[in-house]
Motif scaffolding. Structure first.
Motif, PDB file in Angstrom:
ATOM      1  N   HIS A  12       0.860  -1.189   0.000  1.00  0.00           N
ATOM      2  CA  HIS A  12       0.000   0.000   0.000  1.00  0.00           C
ATOM      3  C   HIS A  12       0.893   1.234   0.000  1.00  0.00           C
ATOM      4  CE1 HIS A  12      -2.904   2.983   1.325  1.00  0.00           C
ATOM      5  NE2 HIS A  12      -3.878   2.097   1.164  1.00  0.00           N
ATOM      6  N   HIS A  62       2.312   5.076   0.727  1.00  0.00           N
ATOM      7  CA  HIS A  62       2.246   5.962   1.888  1.00  0.00           C
ATOM      8  C   HIS A  62       1.036   6.869   1.757  1.00  0.00           C
ATOM      9  CE1 HIS A  62       6.822   5.584   2.666  1.00  0.00           C
ATOM     10  NE2 HIS A  62       6.141   4.731   3.408  1.00  0.00           N
ATOM     11  N   ASP A  63       0.325   7.065   2.839  1.00  0.00           N
ATOM     12  CA  ASP A  63      -0.929   7.808   2.821  1.00  0.00           C
ATOM     13  C   ASP A  63      -0.962   8.747   4.016  1.00  0.00           C
ATOM     14  OD1 ASP A  63      -3.554   8.612   2.476  1.00  0.00           O
ATOM     15  OD2 ASP A  63      -4.435   6.686   2.994  1.00  0.00           O
ATOM     16  N   PRO A  64      -1.135  10.028   3.778  1.00  0.00           N
ATOM     17  CA  PRO A  64      -1.205  10.738   2.505  1.00  0.00           C
ATOM     18  C   PRO A  64       0.190  11.181   2.047  1.00  0.00           C
ATOM     19  CG  PRO A  64      -1.627  12.292   4.263  1.00  0.00           C
ATOM     20  CD  PRO A  64      -1.385  10.936   4.912  1.00  0.00           C
ATOM     21  N   TYR A  65       0.238  11.744   0.847  1.00  0.00           N
ATOM     22  CA  TYR A  65       1.469  12.350   0.354  1.00  0.00           C
ATOM     23  C   TYR A  65       1.934  13.410   1.359  1.00  0.00           C
ATOM     24  CZ  TYR A  65       4.399  15.700  -2.045  1.00  0.00           C
ATOM     25  OH  TYR A  65       5.415  16.556  -2.364  1.00  0.00           O
ATOM     26  N   GLY A 102       5.275   7.711  -1.399  1.00  0.00           N
ATOM     27  CA  GLY A 102       4.184   8.662  -1.371  1.00  0.00           C
ATOM     28  C   GLY A 102       4.059   9.463  -2.648  1.00  0.00           C
ATOM     29  N   CYS A 151      -4.193   1.749  -3.963  1.00  0.00           N
ATOM     30  CA  CYS A 151      -5.228   2.545  -3.304  1.00  0.00           C
ATOM     31  C   CYS A 151      -5.466   3.779  -4.170  1.00  0.00           C
ATOM     32  CB  CYS A 151      -4.801   2.930  -1.894  1.00  0.00           C
ATOM     33  SG  CYS A 151      -6.063   3.888  -1.042  1.00  0.00           S
ATOM     34  N   THR A 199      -5.503   7.103  -2.285  1.00  0.00           N
ATOM     35  CA  THR A 199      -4.168   7.538  -1.872  1.00  0.00           C
ATOM     36  C   THR A 199      -3.374   8.045  -3.066  1.00  0.00           C
ATOM     37  OG1 THR A 199      -4.135   6.010  -0.016  1.00  0.00           O
ATOM     38  CG2 THR A 199      -2.005   6.778  -0.805  1.00  0.00           C
ATOM     39  N   GLU A 216      -4.416  11.395  -3.973  1.00  0.00           N
ATOM     40  CA  GLU A 216      -3.886  12.390  -3.033  1.00  0.00           C
ATOM     41  C   GLU A 216      -2.472  12.829  -3.400  1.00  0.00           C
ATOM     42  OE1 GLU A 216      -4.116  10.377   0.733  1.00  0.00           O
ATOM     43  OE2 GLU A 216      -6.259  10.037   0.495  1.00  0.00           O
ATOM     44  N   GLU A 257     -11.650  12.947   1.737  1.00  0.00           N
ATOM     45  CA  GLU A 257     -12.164  11.655   1.299  1.00  0.00           C
ATOM     46  C   GLU A 257     -13.683  11.726   1.205  1.00  0.00           C
ATOM     47  OE1 GLU A 257     -10.702   8.647   3.938  1.00  0.00           O
ATOM     48  OE2 GLU A 257      -8.626   9.007   3.355  1.00  0.00           O
TER      49      GLU A 257
END
Length: 187
Positions: free
Chosen positions: A33, A35-38, A51, A73, A76, A79, A118
């Motif tokens: 997954h 990195h969330d968020p950038y 990210g 994602c 993500t 983002e 979101e």
């Protein structure tokens, strides 16, 4: 402490060099997954290399293997983009055409990099119907799931109403696309 990009990549390379061959031997797909968020490079001393889209591209090309890919994602990734509506299709195509998407978190946002919220899949800036067309075009054949959902005051623990809405939305798009693209969309 400080964690720069080079150190991060060294650690990722060390990990992948040892894990990817074992995953391939046992036919286990590794789906990372993002990195969330950038966050901007060096934010609070840390440069999160997974990210950005460029970072994700580099990641899937390190120790390239059919069992090494992404939990893509879409929220993500959106983002990370300056214009998610215009850019997401090319990003899906890049990873999808290389068979690097192993799972899709099918969620949407309003906004863009460093300024987003979101939302439900039908309320955001990305065209989720068009996104599903692109997943079908690149031959994506695995799971689509909401990931997490916006909070509804009337919803209970675990957000069953919100999740049901998202699953219904996904199913409805798939049914419509199955008629439009019968050779590409399987229900």
């Amino acid at each position: 402490g400080v964690l720069d990009a080079d150190t991060n990549w060294e650690r990722i390379d060390y990990f992948l060099a040892r894990v990817v061959p074992v995953a391939a031997e046992y036919r286990v797909r590794l789906a990372c997954h993002p990195h969330d968020p950038y966050t901007p490079p060096g934010y609070k001393g840390v440069t999160r290399v997974l990210g950005t889209v460029e970072g994700l591209k580099k990641f899937v090309q390190l120790h390239e293997n059919p069992y090494h890919g992404l939990n893509f994602c879409q929220g993500t990734v959106g983002e990370m983009l300056d214009d998610p509506r215009a850019e997401i299709g090319d990003v899906i195509r890049w990873f999808g055409s290389r068979d690097k998407i192993f799972n899709v978190h099918f969620r949407n946002i309003k906004g863009r990099k460093l300024s987003f919220m979101e939302v439900f899949p039908d309320e955001g800036d990305m065209d989720m119907v068009d996104s599903l067309r692109i997943y079908a075009e690149v031959g994506y054949k695995y799971m689509l799931m909401p990931d997490h959902v916006p909070h509804l005051d009337a919803d209970g623990p675990g957000h069953p109403v919100a999740f049901s809405y998202c699953f219904g939305y996904i199913r409805g798009i798939l049914q419509a696309l199955a008629k439009e693209m019968p050779d590409a969309v399987e229900l």
